[in-house]
Scaffold this motif. Structure first.
Motif, PDB file in Angstrom:
ATOM      1  N   SER A  68       0.828  -1.209   0.000  1.00  0.00           N
ATOM      2  CA  SER A  68       0.000   0.000   0.000  1.00  0.00           C
ATOM      3  C   SER A  68       0.860   1.255   0.000  1.00  0.00           C
ATOM      4  N   LEU A  69       2.034   1.185   0.602  1.00  0.00           N
ATOM      5  CA  LEU A  69       2.945   2.331   0.588  1.00  0.00           C
ATOM      6  C   LEU A  69       3.375   2.646  -0.839  1.00  0.00           C
ATOM      7  N   ILE A  70       3.760   1.618  -1.586  1.00  0.00           N
ATOM      8  CA  ILE A  70       4.173   1.820  -2.980  1.00  0.00           C
ATOM      9  C   ILE A  70       3.029   2.437  -3.780  1.00  0.00           C
ATOM     10  N   ARG A  71       1.831   1.920  -3.581  1.00  0.00           N
ATOM     11  CA  ARG A  71       0.666   2.416  -4.318  1.00  0.00           C
ATOM     12  C   ARG A  71       0.407   3.893  -4.030  1.00  0.00           C
ATOM     13  N   GLU A  72       0.420   4.272  -2.765  1.00  0.00           N
ATOM     14  CA  GLU A  72       0.049   5.627  -2.386  1.00  0.00           C
ATOM     15  C   GLU A  72       1.154   6.651  -2.663  1.00  0.00           C
ATOM     16  N   VAL A  73       2.395   6.276  -2.468  1.00  0.00           N
ATOM     17  CA  VAL A  73       3.495   7.224  -2.660  1.00  0.00           C
ATOM     18  C   VAL A  73       3.710   7.537  -4.133  1.00  0.00           C
TER      19      VAL A  73
END
Length: 286
Positions: A68-73
């Motif tokens: 989710s970090l990769i997706r949001e950043v």
């Protein structure tokens, strides 16, 4: 936004127990949107210049929030400029090469940002917790478990340091992030996967087996963080219990690092520049 990046960066010997696992920044999601847009703009210029690439390495315990970090950043960054690789159990072909081979061929090209979701550090982490995995590599010098001692793994870490030095010397900016999750928060996230039908697919019984090895993993993480955080390829310990804040902290560090390089769009060759008006007229007179 002003945050002390120094408190996350490993610049001397550390103990993981000294780092907080939870930090909460007000309006973290709103602030991340602004940073994400800035990342998109600076990456466009980085792509156009074509001199540097960036490798972002993400490590963390199960449920630490890497996906989710990769997706949001990076949601606002042009898809052509970001490449994400999630490394699973090595394939038969990958095991026929040295342990860094599959990571080397996945490196980002100049102008791009590469994100390794789990990284070459799995080779001194998971294999250290489960040394039997090493036998699949058919290393001539490894005959028994006794051969898989601290010296073996520290030698691998030295080779990783040399690998990353080669990358940075060649124009790859290397940033490494450990998502520091508490055991209690991992429990809550695993329960959420079990309690919410739409999250059931994320749960694996293997997660509970690995959870029992928590202390061993923490020891191995602490050792590799201390031995492989270098000025050219530093580790950052990011508090991961609050996902929006973890994403914001990481994005802010990445943006600050990219800004140091003052990327510039290339200019047209003088011969072409002299003909710009002529080209405009050709198009306008079609």
């Amino acid at each position: 936004m002003k945050m002390s990046k120094g408190k996350y960066k490993i610049e001397s010997k550390i103990q993981l127990s000294d780092f907080e696992t939870k930090e909460v920044v007000d309006d973290a999601e709103k602030k991340l949107k602004k940073i994400s847009k800035k990342l998109s703009k600076i990456q466009d210029t980085m792509y156009a210049e074509g001199k540097y690439s960036m490798l972002i390495c993400l490590q963390g315990m199960d449920t630490s929030g890497k996906d989710s970090l990769i997706r949001e950043v990076f949601k606002n960054v042009n898809a052509r400029g970001v490449e994400v690789h999630s490394f699973k159990v090595p394939t038969e072909l990958e095991l026929k090469h040295d342990f860094l081979w599959r990571h080397y061929i996945a490196l980002p090209a100049k102008g791009k940002i590469g994100v390794f979701n789990r990284t070459h550090y799995e080779n001194v982490l998971v294999t250290r917790v489960h040394p039997n995995y090493i036998f699949g590599e058919n290393i001539p010098s490894v005959k028994t478990l006794e051969d898989l001692n601290d010296d073996f793994y520290h030698n691998r870490m030295d080779r990783i340091n040399a690998f990353e030095k080669h990358l940075t010397d060649s124009g790859t900016i290397v940033l490494k992030f450990f998502l520091n999750l508490s055991k209690e928060e991992q429990k809550n996230r695993l329960l959420r996967r079990l309690n919410l039908p739409e999250k059931n697919w994320k749960f694996s019984a293997g997660d509970l087996k690995e959870r029992k090895l928590w202390d061993k993993y923490q020891f191995c993480y602490e050792d590799l963080l201390n031995r492989t955080s270098k000025e050219n390829a530093p580790w950052y310990v990011i508090p991961a219990d609050d996902k929006p804040t973890a994403r914001l902290i990481l994005a802010d560090i990445v943006l600050a690092e990219l800004k140091k390089y003052n990327f510039k769009e290339p200019t047209l060759p003088a011969k072409i520049q002299a003909q710009v008006e002529e080209f405009k007229n050709q198009l306008n007179n079609e």
